[in-house]
Each structure stands twice: as C-alpha cells, then as structure tokens.
Design a protein around this motif. Structure first.
Motif, PDB file in Angstrom:
ATOM      1  N   ALA A  30     -57.519  57.251  17.008  1.00 12.30           N
ATOM      2  CA  ALA A  30     -58.153  56.634  15.844  1.00 12.30           C
ATOM      3  C   ALA A  30     -59.293  57.521  15.379  1.00 12.30           C
ATOM      4  N   VAL A  31     -59.331  57.776  14.076  1.00 10.68           N
ATOM      5  CA  VAL A  31     -60.418  58.549  13.471  1.00 10.68           C
ATOM      6  C   VAL A  31     -61.016  57.719  12.337  1.00 10.68           C
ATOM      7  N   ASN A  32     -62.197  58.124  11.862  1.00 16.61           N
ATOM      8  CA  ASN A  32     -62.799  57.508  10.680  1.00 16.61           C
ATOM      9  C   ASN A  32     -62.279  58.224   9.438  1.00 16.61           C
ATOM     10  N   PRO A  39     -60.685  52.872   9.797  1.00 15.78           N
ATOM     11  CA  PRO A  39     -60.113  53.719  10.849  1.00 15.78           C
ATOM     12  C   PRO A  39     -58.691  54.116  10.441  1.00 15.78           C
ATOM     13  N   HIS A  40     -58.232  55.250  10.953  1.00 14.95           N
ATOM     14  CA  HIS A  40     -56.869  55.730  10.677  1.00 14.95           C
ATOM     15  C   HIS A  40     -56.198  56.031  12.014  1.00 14.95           C
ATOM     16  N   LEU A  41     -54.961  55.576  12.177  1.00 11.85           N
ATOM     17  CA  LEU A  41     -54.267  55.663  13.462  1.00 11.85           C
ATOM     18  C   LEU A  41     -53.086  56.613  13.416  1.00 11.85           C
ATOM     19  N   ASP A  71     -66.052  63.902  10.548  1.00  9.33           N
ATOM     20  CA  ASP A  71     -66.722  62.943  11.437  1.00  9.33           C
ATOM     21  C   ASP A  71     -66.027  63.004  12.794  1.00  9.33           C
ATOM     22  N   ARG A  73     -66.451  61.358  15.461  1.00 14.43           N
ATOM     23  CA  ARG A  73     -66.377  60.119  16.243  1.00 14.43           C
ATOM     24  C   ARG A  73     -64.961  59.561  16.181  1.00 14.43           C
ATOM     25  N   ALA A  74     -64.357  59.345  17.345  1.00 15.68           N
ATOM     26  CA  ALA A  74     -62.953  58.941  17.391  1.00 15.68           C
ATOM     27  C   ALA A  74     -62.727  58.036  18.595  1.00 15.68           C
ATOM     28  N   ALA A  75     -61.494  57.600  18.755  1.00 11.67           N
ATOM     29  CA  ALA A  75     -61.119  56.768  19.901  1.00 11.67           C
ATOM     30  C   ALA A  75     -59.693  57.105  20.305  1.00 11.67           C
ATOM     31  N   LEU A  77     -56.353  55.583  22.768  1.00  8.06           N
ATOM     32  CA  LEU A  77     -55.757  54.524  23.586  1.00  8.06           C
ATOM     33  C   LEU A  77     -54.621  55.118  24.397  1.00  8.06           C
ATOM     34  N   GLN A  96     -63.842  55.725  23.901  1.00  5.50           N
ATOM     35  CA  GLN A  96     -64.657  56.194  22.777  1.00  5.50           C
ATOM     36  C   GLN A  96     -64.898  57.681  23.008  1.00  5.50           C
ATOM     37  N   VAL A  97     -64.511  58.525  22.041  1.00  5.64           N
ATOM     38  CA  VAL A  97     -64.572  59.978  22.254  1.00  5.64           C
ATOM     39  C   VAL A  97     -65.296  60.671  21.098  1.00  5.64           C
ATOM     40  N   VAL A  98     -65.756  61.901  21.379  1.00  2.00           N
ATOM     41  CA  VAL A  98     -66.262  62.801  20.335  1.00  2.00           C
ATOM     42  C   VAL A  98     -65.382  64.045  20.350  1.00  2.00           C
ATOM     43  N   GLN A 136     -66.993  59.253  25.829  1.00  7.55           N
ATOM     44  CA  GLN A 136     -68.375  58.761  25.884  1.00  7.55           C
ATOM     45  C   GLN A 136     -68.448  57.441  26.659  1.00  7.55           C
TER      46      GLN A 136
ATOM     47  N   HIS B  38     -68.068  54.572  15.925  1.00  8.57           N
ATOM     48  CA  HIS B  38     -66.752  55.047  16.341  1.00  8.57           C
ATOM     49  C   HIS B  38     -65.700  53.999  15.993  1.00  8.57           C
ATOM     50  N   PRO B  39     -64.459  54.442  15.766  1.00  9.01           N
ATOM     51  CA  PRO B  39     -63.388  53.456  15.801  1.00  9.01           C
ATOM     52  C   PRO B  39     -63.246  52.913  17.226  1.00  9.01           C
TER      53      PRO B  39
END
Lengths: 158, 158
Positions: A30-32, A39-41, A71, A73-75, A77, A96-98, A136, B38-39
């Motif tokens: 997932a990103v912004n 969010p975009h998957l 950006d 900041r991402a995630a 799963l 939660q990742v960078v 993170q 973050h997402p």
C-alpha cells in the motif's frame, strides 16, 4: 469496559513473524497516491535481503513507484495461506514501512533471481528498480483474538 | 519511447472484475492511518451487497475503523487465487473506495450471515458496524502485461 484485543508480545509471535518474512515471496503493498490522497494497493514480488529487510523490484511505470518517489510512507501485508479452513484464521503480518530506492543493487540481484527466476527477463530493463521497505512497526494477526504489536527488534531488525 | 502498460478496457476485463467481486468473501483493506500518515493494511471479511457494492463488518476496536472514521478514503484488493503456478499471474482487482458507515444494517444482516456464518457470535456486539466501500476507480491486473483501468460503471455500479 473496553476490551483490549492486543496480547502481550510473545516469543512465539516474534518467531511466527520472522518465519513469515523469511518465507515471503509476494506481498500486498500500500502506498499513498499523491493524486487522490487514497491509499493504493498492488500485489508485488517481495523477499527479505541478507539483513532481513523486505526488498521489492518495482517497475517505474507503475503507480506504486511514482507514489513512493513522492511519499515513502507505505505498508506491507504478508500472508501465510493455509491449504484449508477459514482464510480469516490464517496468519498475516501487517507492516508499516518506509521505502528507500536502492542505489547499488549488486548485492541483491543474485538473491532475487534465485527466488524469482522469471524476473531474469526484466530485471535489467532501465525502468525497473529495487526498493528497500524498512519496517517501522508491525502487527501480527494469527487468528481471531490473537493479535500482537511488533517492533523492528521483534522482527530481528536493529 | 514510453511503453503504456495499460490496455483498453474490454468486455472480458469487465466480466472478470464483476465475477471477482461477486465471489469475494475476503479482501485486503488499506486505510490512511491518521497518527502516522502511512497507509495501514488489514485482511477483512468482505462481500458485495444486493446492489454490487462491497460491504464489510468491522470492529470499532480495530485501527481500520478508527482511521475510516477520520478519513473515509481507502482501498481494497481482491484476489482470485489459483491452485497452482506463479501467484503473480493470478488475477487481482485493486479498488479506490470511499467508506460510509451503514446507518440501517437490517438489509445486510441475513446476506452477511449466509456468507459468513461464524460472524453470528459477534455481529450483534455493539462495537461491530457495517461499512459500505463505494468504488471510485478500479484497476484489474490479470497477469503480466494484462492491466486494465475500470470505472464504477465497468463494475456494474452507477
């Protein structure tokens, strides 16, 4: 009275999360999206590097790469699918990742191709690039009522 | 020369996406975490309502519910897992959605319990609530090189 659905982090939870990361070959990213604020998957090929950090080889033509360049900041799963039963009881790890673009991918290339041999046809195209997805914080759900918060140290990262 | 990885939307793509939504029982939900920017990702039970709109029954104790109450912009990833081969070739549908809490869930309850019978033990707890996840745009990836943009109308929604 509020029920706290989160359990105290256990060694079992740490071990499950580390094993899921070691076995990971794909994940949901997932990103912004800078254009919409949503969010975009996307589903991506993903594996850990020698230090245990998730790494992805992404096309610069895809929405997720353009978003991460704006950006970081991402995630992520990560799922450990079972072969039967209710998928909502299968373990999943939410991170939660960078994101950081990898400047020197030489140390990643062979490891990636061992796990993803089909990537040989596009790994050297100029629009493909490795990204490190630095955890993170993490959240392990190992089934209904079995949820744990995890730090980078819990995942074996410093 | 830039390669455009997106194909013109076809009736086959529309049909594949609609079938994936009709068969959906679970999905990956991404929300904007208001604390971190973050997402945030979670696996949720999800199915379409009688009008074809994705619906989820979420606990108010979970991060995703608190996030949606602050920012309704979200995303959904629906997968159609194959039973073999490379998971990166299995179809997946990525939706940009706006979440709306359902004020009167009476029309959703029976349909939900038919698809998710185990939900009977928590569907009436006060902290559980139905949300509609209204698609704004979609992206179908039906394997390497087979990517399509979809509108709500392409998904059978007005």
């Amino acid at each position: 009275m509020t029920r706290d659905p989160i359990r105290a982090t256990s060694d079992d939870a740490r071990q499950t999360a580390r094993q899921m990361l070691a076995a990971m070959r794909h994940a949901v990213l997932a990103v912004n999206d800078p254009e919409t604020g949503h969010p975009h998957l996307s589903k991506i090929a993903c594996q850990i590097d020698a230090g245990g950090v998730p790494v992805a080889l992404l096309s610069g033509l895809a929405v997720h790469s353009r978003a991460l360049a704006t950006d970081p900041r991402a995630a992520l799963l990560v799922e450990a699918p079972g072969d039967r039963g209710d998928p909502m009881t299968w373990p999943r790890l939410s991170l939660q990742v960078v994101a950081q673009g990898v400047a020197d991918p030489a140390g990643l290339r062979d490891r990636w191709l061992r796990a993803h041999p089909k990537a040989a046809v596009f790994i050297d195209l100029p629009d493909f690039r490795f990204w490190r997805l630095m955890p993170q914080a993490g959240f392990l759900n190992a089934g209904f009522g079995a949820a744990f918060r995890l730090t980078p140290a819990d995942l074996g990262l410093s």
